[in-house]
Design a protein around this motif. Structure first.
Motif, PDB file in Angstrom:
ATOM      1  N   ALA A   8       0.850  -1.183   0.000  1.00 22.02           N
ATOM      2  CA  ALA A   8       0.000   0.000   0.000  1.00 22.02           C
ATOM      3  C   ALA A   8       0.880   1.224   0.000  1.00 22.02           C
ATOM      4  O   ALA A   8       1.997   1.206   0.497  1.00 22.02           O
ATOM      5  CB  ALA A   8      -0.927   0.018   1.223  1.00 22.02           C
ATOM      6  N   GLU A  27      -1.272  -6.255  -8.751  1.00 24.88           N
ATOM      7  CA  GLU A  27      -1.590  -5.452  -7.578  1.00 24.88           C
ATOM      8  C   GLU A  27      -0.734  -5.820  -6.389  1.00 24.88           C
ATOM      9  O   GLU A  27      -0.434  -4.988  -5.546  1.00 24.88           O
ATOM     10  CB  GLU A  27      -3.065  -5.629  -7.217  1.00 24.88           C
ATOM     11  CG  GLU A  27      -3.996  -4.972  -8.221  1.00 24.88           C
ATOM     12  CD  GLU A  27      -5.435  -5.126  -7.809  1.00 24.88           C
ATOM     13  OE1 GLU A  27      -5.669  -5.715  -6.736  1.00 24.88           O
ATOM     14  OE2 GLU A  27      -6.316  -4.675  -8.539  1.00 24.88           O
ATOM     15  N   GLY A  58      -6.746   3.174   2.841  1.00 34.47           N
ATOM     16  CA  GLY A  58      -5.862   2.475   1.914  1.00 34.47           C
ATOM     17  C   GLY A  58      -5.438   1.112   2.430  1.00 34.47           C
ATOM     18  O   GLY A  58      -5.237   0.175   1.646  1.00 34.47           O
ATOM     19  N   ALA A  98      -8.384  -1.148   1.582  1.00 34.98           N
ATOM     20  CA  ALA A  98      -8.478  -1.350   0.137  1.00 34.98           C
ATOM     21  C   ALA A  98      -7.404  -2.307  -0.365  1.00 34.98           C
ATOM     22  O   ALA A  98      -7.652  -3.142  -1.246  1.00 34.98           O
ATOM     23  CB  ALA A  98      -8.363  -0.004  -0.582  1.00 34.98           C
ATOM     24  N   THR A  99      -6.197  -2.215   0.204  1.00 35.33           N
ATOM     25  CA  THR A  99      -5.108  -3.102  -0.196  1.00 35.33           C
ATOM     26  C   THR A  99      -5.350  -4.524   0.299  1.00 35.33           C
ATOM     27  O   THR A  99      -5.194  -5.493  -0.448  1.00 35.33           O
ATOM     28  CB  THR A  99      -3.766  -2.578   0.341  1.00 35.33           C
ATOM     29  OG1 THR A  99      -3.515  -1.285  -0.213  1.00 35.33           O
ATOM     30  CG2 THR A  99      -2.624  -3.518  -0.031  1.00 35.33           C
ATOM     31  N   SER A 156      -7.755  -0.712  -8.308  1.00 37.95           N
ATOM     32  CA  SER A 156      -6.846   0.405  -8.067  1.00 37.95           C
ATOM     33  C   SER A 156      -7.548   1.754  -8.138  1.00 37.95           C
ATOM     34  O   SER A 156      -7.235   2.672  -7.374  1.00 37.95           O
ATOM     35  CB  SER A 156      -5.681   0.362  -9.065  1.00 37.95           C
ATOM     36  OG  SER A 156      -6.165   0.372 -10.399  1.00 37.95           O
ATOM     37  N   LYS A 200      -9.254   2.306  -4.807  1.00 37.98           N
ATOM     38  CA  LYS A 200      -8.264   2.686  -3.790  1.00 37.98           C
ATOM     39  C   LYS A 200      -7.865   4.146  -3.954  1.00 37.98           C
ATOM     40  O   LYS A 200      -7.642   4.856  -2.969  1.00 37.98           O
ATOM     41  CB  LYS A 200      -7.027   1.783  -3.897  1.00 37.98           C
ATOM     42  CG  LYS A 200      -7.255   0.357  -3.438  1.00 37.98           C
ATOM     43  CD  LYS A 200      -5.955  -0.391  -3.246  1.00 37.98           C
ATOM     44  CE  LYS A 200      -5.321  -0.779  -4.553  1.00 37.98           C
ATOM     45  NZ  LYS A 200      -4.128  -1.644  -4.365  1.00 37.98           N
ATOM     46  N   ARG A 218      -8.136   7.010  -1.040  1.00 41.16           N
ATOM     47  CA  ARG A 218      -6.916   7.690  -0.572  1.00 41.16           C
ATOM     48  C   ARG A 218      -6.911   9.178  -0.880  1.00 41.16           C
ATOM     49  O   ARG A 218      -6.393   9.977  -0.107  1.00 41.16           O
ATOM     50  CB  ARG A 218      -5.683   7.048  -1.201  1.00 41.16           C
ATOM     51  CG  ARG A 218      -5.290   5.709  -0.613  1.00 41.16           C
ATOM     52  CD  ARG A 218      -4.038   5.194  -1.303  1.00 41.16           C
ATOM     53  NE  ARG A 218      -2.985   6.191  -1.307  1.00 41.16           N
ATOM     54  CZ  ARG A 218      -2.077   6.311  -2.263  1.00 41.16           C
ATOM     55  NH1 ARG A 218      -2.116   5.527  -3.316  1.00 41.16           N
ATOM     56  NH2 ARG A 218      -1.142   7.227  -2.185  1.00 41.16           N
TER      57      ARG A 218
END
Length: 364
Positions: free
Chosen positions: A9, A45, A274, A277-278, A284, A287, A291
Motif C-alpha cells: 500500500a 496489484e 488504503g 483497500a489493499t 486500483s 483505492k 486515498r
C-alpha cells in the motif's frame, strides 16, 4: 516454498505529502475480492516493488512529520501542534501497528456479490440479501423512499430490488456489508451510523454528478461515494480496541478530546482506508478514491472520478448530510474544474437534494 508477497500500500503524509510504501497484514483466512479481474491483474496489484516499510515504521514516520530518511528535528508546525492531537496520533499509530491489529476480512455477503458479478438476477440478489436483516431493512427503506418516486410501499425484497435496479442494489449491498458488518458497534456506534448515512448521501450525489456531467461510469461513482470514508471506520475500530483494554475511568479521563479526534481523523482516514483497500484487493481506481478524495490533484488513474466523489463529499458537508453542516465553498481549489461541474449546473443537483434527504431519513 511459498513466495507470495504481502499486499503493498502507498500512504501519503497529510503534512508533507510524501508517499510511503508499506506492507499490509491481514487475517490469514480473509477471502479475496476476486470480482471479474484476471490473475494477471491480481498479481500486478500484489507484486513487490521497492522495499516497503512495515505499518509501524510508516506510521512512525508520519507522526514525526519528516520525509523518509530525513534527519533532524520535526518542522516547526509539528512542535506547535496541540498536545492532545499528538497523543492521539501516537495512540492510533500504536494500535494500527500492533501485531494483533488486523484488517477485518471482506464480509461474506460482499464476496458473494463480487463473485456473481452482473450475472445475478433479482431473485439471486434477494437470496443473498435475505440472510442479513440489517441490509434487507436498508434496501426496503431506500426502495420506499420518495427518491424512487413510489406511490405505494413494496413489502417484498424482489420487488424492492426491481424498483431500485439490479446494478444499484448490487453496489448498495457491497457498500452496506463493507461499512457496517465489520466496523460497527461499541462506543463509536453512533458515529458509525452517521458515517453510513454520509456514505449513502455521497454515493447518490456522486452518481448524480456523474449523470449531470456526462460521465458514463455512474456505478463506479456510486461505489466510490459509498466507500470513500471507510478509513474513518478503521480508526474508530482501532480506538474501540483500546477502550476495551483500558478501564472505563481511564478512558473517560484520556488526554485528548473529540476535537482532537476530528483533526486526526481528517488527517489519516485516507491512509487508513488504503490499508483496507489493499488488504481486500479492491480495484486500483477505487483505492485511489479512498486515498485521494481530499487530495484530488494527486489522483493519476481516474482523476475526474476522484474529483466527482470529492465534490459530492463537499456537498454533503455543505448541507449536513450524515455530518455537521459547514460553510464551505464546494468549488474551492479548482475542484469544480477538475470534476467539470460549473456553478451554472448546480440547480440540477439541488433540485434532487430533498429526495436524498428523505432517503437518509428512511435510513435513520
Amino acid at each position: 516454498m511459498n513466495t507470495e508477497q504481502p499486499p503493498q500500500a502507498i500512504i501519503v503524509c497529510p503534512h508533507c505529502q510524501k508517499e510511503i510504501e508499506l506492507r499490509v497484514d491481514k487475517k490469514p483466512d480473509a477471502p479475496s475480492a476476486v470480482g471479474n479481474r484476471s490473475d494477471d491483474q491480481r498479481d500486478e496489484e500484489t507484486a513487490p516493488g521497492k522495499s516497503g516499510l512495515t505499518v509501524k515504521q510508516a506510521i512512525e514516520e508520519l507522526i514525526e512529520k519528516r520525509p523518509i530518511g530525513g534527519e533532524g528535528k520535526p518542522p516547526a508546525a509539528a512542535q506547535d501542534a496541540k498536545r492532545g492531537e499528538e497523543i492521539l496520533r501516537a495512540l492510533v499509530a500504536k494500535k494500527m501497528s500492533d501485531s494483533n491489529f488486523q484488517v477485518p476480512p471482506m464480509p461474506h455477503v460482499a464476496e458473494r456479490i463480487l463473485m456473481m458479478g452482473h450475472n445475478a438476477g433479482s431473485m439471486d440478489l434477494a437470496k443473498i440479501i435475505a440472510n442479513d436483516q440489517a441490509i434487507t431493512s436498508n434496501i426496503m427503506r431506500i426502495a420506499n423512499s420518495t427518491f424512487y418516486g413510489g406511490v405505494y410501499k413494496f413489502e417484498t425484497l424482489p420487488n424492492a430490488i426491481t424498483r431500485i435496479g439490479l446494478d444499484q442494489v448490487r453496489i448498495l449491498v457491497l457498500g452496506f456489508s463493507m461499512l457496517s458488518k465489520e466496523f460497527a458497534g461499541g462506543i463509536y456506534r453512533e458515529e458509525c451510523r452517521r458515517l453510513n448515512q454520509h456514505a449513502v448521501a455521497c454515493a447518490y450525489l456522486a452518481a448524480l454528478l456523474a449523470e449531470i456531467t456526462g460521465v458514463k461510469e455512474k456505478e463506479d461513482a456510486f461505489l466510490g461515494g459509498l466507500l470513500h470514508d471507510i478509513g474513518r471506520l478503521v480508526i474508530y475500530t482501532a480506538l474501540e480496541g483500546e477502550a476495551q483494554i483500558q478501564k472505563k475511568r481511564s478512558w473517560v479521563d484520556r488526554d485528548w478530546s473529540e476535537d482532537d479526534l476530528k483533526v486526526v481523523l481528517a488527517e489519516y482516514h485516507g491512509n487508513a482506508g488504503g490499508f483496507v483497500a489493499t488488504a481486500w484487493k479492491l480495484q486500483s481506481w477505487l483505492k485511489e478514491i479512498i486515498r485521494h478524495h481530499h487530495t484530488f490533484r494527486q489522483a493519476a488513474e481516474r482523476p475526474r472520478l476522484v474529483a466527482l466523489v470529492a465534490l459530492a463529499d463537499r456537498y454533503c458537508h455543505r448541507f449536513g448530510l450524515g455530518c455537521p453542516e459547514e460553510e464551505i465553498d464546494v468549488f474551492a481549489d479548482g475542484l469544480g474544474e477538475a470534476a467539470r461541474f460549473s456553478r451554472e449546473r448546480e440547480t440540477l443537483l439541488l433540485e434532487r437534494l430533498d429526495k436524498i434527504k428523505d432517503l437518509l431519513k428512511q435510513l435513520s
